[in-house]
Design a protein around this motif. Structure first.
Motif, PDB file in Angstrom:
ATOM      1  N   PHE A 426       0.136  -1.282   0.136  1.00 34.69           N
ATOM      2  CA  PHE A 426      -0.040   0.021   0.591  1.00 34.69           C
ATOM      3  C   PHE A 426       0.965   1.294  -0.139  1.00 34.69           C
ATOM      4  O   PHE A 426       0.211   2.355   0.413  1.00 34.69           O
ATOM      5  N   SER A 427       1.965   1.429  -0.180  1.00 36.89           N
ATOM      6  CA  SER A 427       3.323   2.561   0.116  1.00 36.89           C
ATOM      7  C   SER A 427       4.060   2.272  -1.237  1.00 36.89           C
ATOM      8  O   SER A 427       5.370   1.921  -1.328  1.00 36.89           O
ATOM      9  N   ARG A 428       4.347   1.529  -2.229  1.00 37.68           N
ATOM     10  CA  ARG A 428       4.312   1.549  -3.751  1.00 37.68           C
ATOM     11  C   ARG A 428       4.397   2.830  -5.012  1.00 37.68           C
ATOM     12  O   ARG A 428       3.285   3.240  -4.889  1.00 37.68           O
ATOM     13  N   PRO A 429       5.511   3.414  -4.910  1.00 36.85           N
ATOM     14  CA  PRO A 429       7.050   3.040  -4.404  1.00 36.85           C
ATOM     15  C   PRO A 429       6.729   4.040  -2.451  1.00 36.85           C
ATOM     16  O   PRO A 429       7.787   3.789  -1.432  1.00 36.85           O
ATOM     17  N   VAL A 430       5.937   5.090  -2.483  1.00 34.01           N
ATOM     18  CA  VAL A 430       5.822   5.805  -0.548  1.00 34.01           C
ATOM     19  C   VAL A 430       4.085   5.803  -1.143  1.00 34.01           C
ATOM     20  O   VAL A 430       3.362   5.886  -1.285  1.00 34.01           O
ATOM     21  N   LEU A 431       3.455   5.775   0.458  1.00 40.57           N
ATOM     22  CA  LEU A 431       2.029   5.911   0.906  1.00 40.57           C
ATOM     23  C   LEU A 431       1.878   7.722   0.371  1.00 40.57           C
ATOM     24  O   LEU A 431       2.265   8.582   0.529  1.00 40.57           O
ATOM     25  N   SER A 432       1.085   7.440  -1.129  1.00 40.33           N
ATOM     26  CA  SER A 432       0.950   8.485  -1.243  1.00 40.33           C
ATOM     27  C   SER A 432      -0.761   8.102  -1.944  1.00 40.33           C
ATOM     28  O   SER A 432      -1.209   7.044  -2.437  1.00 40.33           O
ATOM     29  N   PRO A 451       1.840   0.775  -7.436  1.00 46.29           N
ATOM     30  CA  PRO A 451       0.390  -0.387  -7.501  1.00 46.29           C
ATOM     31  C   PRO A 451       0.081  -0.147  -8.611  1.00 46.29           C
ATOM     32  O   PRO A 451       0.059   0.228 -10.110  1.00 46.29           O
ATOM     33  N   PRO A 452      -0.512  -1.345  -9.375  1.00 48.63           N
ATOM     34  CA  PRO A 452      -0.739  -3.048  -8.192  1.00 48.63           C
ATOM     35  C   PRO A 452       0.702  -3.909  -7.933  1.00 48.63           C
ATOM     36  O   PRO A 452       0.364  -4.722  -7.338  1.00 48.63           O
ATOM     37  N   GLY A 453       1.904  -3.784  -8.157  1.00 41.26           N
ATOM     38  CA  GLY A 453       2.647  -4.204  -8.455  1.00 41.26           C
ATOM     39  C   GLY A 453       3.290  -5.130 -10.140  1.00 41.26           C
ATOM     40  O   GLY A 453       2.468  -4.544 -10.835  1.00 41.26           O
ATOM     41  N   GLY A 455       4.422  -8.656 -11.754  1.00 39.86           N
ATOM     42  CA  GLY A 455       2.804  -8.996 -13.019  1.00 39.86           C
ATOM     43  C   GLY A 455       3.156  -8.622 -14.438  1.00 39.86           C
ATOM     44  O   GLY A 455       2.788  -7.523 -14.363  1.00 39.86           O
ATOM     45  N   VAL A 456       3.282  -9.435 -15.311  1.00 45.17           N
ATOM     46  CA  VAL A 456       2.552  -8.808 -16.925  1.00 45.17           C
ATOM     47  C   VAL A 456       1.438  -8.560 -17.048  1.00 45.17           C
ATOM     48  O   VAL A 456       0.301  -9.766 -17.434  1.00 45.17           O
ATOM     49  N   HIS A 457       1.034  -6.968 -16.337  1.00 41.73           N
ATOM     50  CA  HIS A 457      -0.537  -7.076 -16.867  1.00 41.73           C
ATOM     51  C   HIS A 457      -0.946  -5.830 -17.418  1.00 41.73           C
ATOM     52  O   HIS A 457      -1.255  -5.396 -17.609  1.00 41.73           O
ATOM     53  N   GLY A 458       0.134  -4.932 -17.188  1.00 44.61           N
ATOM     54  CA  GLY A 458       0.783  -3.445 -17.607  1.00 44.61           C
ATOM     55  C   GLY A 458      -0.335  -2.745 -16.642  1.00 44.61           C
ATOM     56  O   GLY A 458      -0.759  -1.303 -17.237  1.00 44.61           O
ATOM     57  N   MET A 459      -1.086  -2.900 -16.030  1.00 47.46           N
ATOM     58  CA  MET A 459      -1.946  -1.924 -15.234  1.00 47.46           C
ATOM     59  C   MET A 459      -1.558  -0.783 -14.151  1.00 47.46           C
ATOM     60  O   MET A 459      -2.467   0.212 -13.664  1.00 47.46           O
ATOM     61  N   CYS A 460       0.402  -1.054 -13.985  1.00 46.64           N
ATOM     62  CA  CYS A 460       1.065  -0.085 -13.132  1.00 46.64           C
ATOM     63  C   CYS A 460       0.679   1.151 -14.282  1.00 46.64           C
ATOM     64  O   CYS A 460       0.923   2.367 -14.234  1.00 46.64           O
ATOM     65  N   GLY A 461       1.329   0.886 -16.120  1.00 47.13           N
ATOM     66  CA  GLY A 461       1.787   1.571 -16.449  1.00 47.13           C
ATOM     67  C   GLY A 461       0.108   2.706 -16.988  1.00 47.13           C
ATOM     68  O   GLY A 461       0.002   4.375 -17.338  1.00 47.13           O
ATOM     69  N   TYR A 462      -0.954   1.786 -17.101  1.00 49.36           N
ATOM     70  CA  TYR A 462      -1.871   2.555 -17.607  1.00 49.36           C
ATOM     71  C   TYR A 462      -2.664   3.378 -16.635  1.00 49.36           C
ATOM     72  O   TYR A 462      -2.951   4.274 -16.710  1.00 49.36           O
ATOM     73  N   HIS A 463      -2.526   2.797 -14.873  1.00 50.79           N
ATOM     74  CA  HIS A 463      -2.433   3.891 -14.279  1.00 50.79           C
ATOM     75  C   HIS A 463      -2.196   5.191 -14.075  1.00 50.79           C
ATOM     76  O   HIS A 463      -2.794   6.188 -13.720  1.00 50.79           O
ATOM     77  N   ALA A 464      -0.919   5.260 -14.137  1.00 54.18           N
ATOM     78  CA  ALA A 464       0.143   6.412 -14.300  1.00 54.18           C
ATOM     79  C   ALA A 464      -0.316   7.352 -15.345  1.00 54.18           C
ATOM     80  O   ALA A 464      -0.332   8.039 -15.290  1.00 54.18           O
TER      81      ALA A 464
END
Length: 473
Positions: A426-432, A451-453, A455-464
């Motif tokens: 819940f704090s990747r990379p900082v709590l924010s 988030p969400p950490g 795995g090959v799912h692309g969701m970190c890039g999508y949300h960013a």
């Protein structure tokens, strides 16, 4: 390096960098994707590591999360060459008595194979498998909006527990071993909170979408994403390793598919002192030691189900797996480590010359360990597949330090982009409230360290990318 101005520049072409670039381009922005290597893909690369004609996945290899990813599944990737190959059995877990627990695509068939643990398995997984499809957008986000509060609460109560605690549901060696192997993907001691969540997601993904491999190698997934990105007008530059933000073309936003360690090296002077201090507290986890083999024949597993499985978890009992993971977390290499093994050429004949095969395995090791673990891995293989060494034509190894040299995001060999325990989840990379933003205006982090950490799912890039679109555009 192109010097014309862009709306957005994305640094790093792993699954999250590609997802971010695609999302920004879909929104109508001019986008440049930059990759330090000559080959795009990050952890999705495939190469002839051993002998000519033998295609090996350098890092990611089995892709249940890619298939069920809300972002990837929204793209017409089949039109750009993506095809999956499905094993008959998603995963098998052999034991010393010659038996094996088996994770199948069918929930019922999996439960039926667990003897007296049939009903406990159904009680654990049946409702979860029904819930996961509607929960995926929430589970694979930074802060879930509880659109399905009852289902989310039901999952959360199980996921937040330790794998050791949840193992108490099962009585047989088979079911307990199977569960231990699933939870060990968390790369942390099994008595840590949230280790159950990793195991539950992986088993749920198997029942929803199997554990497929990508035909032609994981590189084919990267190539399909790049092909789609190019088809909508995205630009790419390979072979340029960014060392400073000033080297980049002018843009309104920059998204970095890197972990905090690299972000500090590349953009440290642009970040506030407070944010820098918080990033330096970010924790990386275990490393991995990986072996790729070219084989003259399929692996001679004693249990026939293991010969039909795409993935085999080598580790024996739940207790043995838990003990080895705890030793590694405490900085000691295990003599009988938990080994993740895959044999993709059984289901994708393009991986090796006719009649021959490829396989790979890795074990967890203390961060940065350079010690050769080939012997201990092959000993574990021989334990459940006597005569395995006689099938080997060639091998290629990468220790934890070499993993990091190959991809700087794998700090100390950590392929998850940082420990994903209850605190750092819940704090990747900082709590924010906006973990993708950095302290520098227009600069965002989009790697598996958000988030969400992993795995090959692309969701970190999508949300960013969505965050950048809302903030800047």
């Amino acid at each position: 390096m192109p010097k014309s101005a862009y709306d957005a520049v994305v640094v790093g072409s792993g699954p999250n960098g590609l997802a971010a670039a695609i999302t920004l381009r879909q929104a109508g922005l001019t986008v440049l994707l930059i990759e330090g290597s000559e080959q795009i893909g990050g952890g999705m690369r495939s190469r002839e590591l051993t002998l000519p004609g033998f295609v090996h996945d350098v890092c990611s290899a089995v892709h249940p999360m890619a298939r069920i990813s809300p972002f990837f599944s929204s793209l017409p990737l089949q039109q750009h060459g993506l095809a999956y190959a499905d094993p008959e059995i998603a995963a098998a877990h052999p034991l010393d008595d010659g038996s094996a627990a088996v994770l199948r695509h069918s929930l019922k068939d999996t439960a039926d194979g667990l003897g007296t643990d049939r009903q406990p398995y159904l009680d654990l997984m049946e409702q979860l498998v029904k819930d996961i499809p509607k929960l995926l957008p929430e589970l694979l986000s930074a802060f879930p909006v509880p659109r399905h509060p009852i289902a989310l609460g039901r999952f959360g109560l199980q996921a937040i527990t330790t794998a050791s605690h949840l193992s108490g549901r099962f009585k047989t060696m088979q079911a307990r071993g199977l569960w231990g192997g699933m939870a060990a993907h968390s790369m942390q001691p099994l008595d840590h909170l949230l280790t159950s969540g990793i195991g539950l997601m992986l088993m749920g993904a198997a029942h929803l979408a199997n554990w497929p491999v990508v035909k032609g190698g994981s590189q084919s997934l990267a190539n399909a994403l790049l092909s789609y990105y190019g088809s909508i007008g995205g630009e790419v530059q390979t072979g340029f390793c960014v060392k400073d933000l000033e080297e980049l073309p002018t843009s309104k936003v920059v998204l970095m598919d890197v972990t905090p360690s690299q972000l500090l090296k590349i953009a440290g002077k642009n970040l506030s002192g407070r944010y820098t201090k918080r990033l330096r507290k970010y924790r990386y986890g275990m490393g991995v030691f990986k072996v790729d083999w070219a084989l003259k024949e399929p692996v001679p597993f004693s249990n026939p189900d293991c010969r039909r499985a795409g993935t085999v978890h080598i580790g024996g009992s739940f207790e043995e797996i838990a003990d080895s993971e705890k030793k590694i977390a405490n900085g000691k290499a295990a003599e009988r480590p938990f080994v993740l093994f895959s044999q993709p050429s059984l289901f994708d004949t393009s991986r090796a010359p006719e009649g021959l095969h490829t396989a790979w395995a890795y074990c967890h090791v203390p961060s940065g360990l350079s010690q050769d673990q080939t012997r201990v891995i092959e000993n574990q293989m021989e334990r459940f597949a006597p005569g395995f060494r006689e099938t080997i034509l060639a091998r290629h190894t990468m220790n934890a330090s070499e993993m990091e040299a190959y991809n700087p995001n794998y700090v100390g060999g950590d392929i998850n982009g940082g420990v994903q325990d209850i605190w750092q989840h819940f704090s990747r990379p900082v709590l924010s409230t906006s973990p993708y933003r950095t302290s520098a205006k227009g600069l965002y982090l989009c790697s598996s360290s958000t988030p969400p950490g992993g795995g090959v799912h692309g969701m970190c890039g999508y949300h960013a990318a969505i965050r950048a679109l809302k903030d800047i555009f």
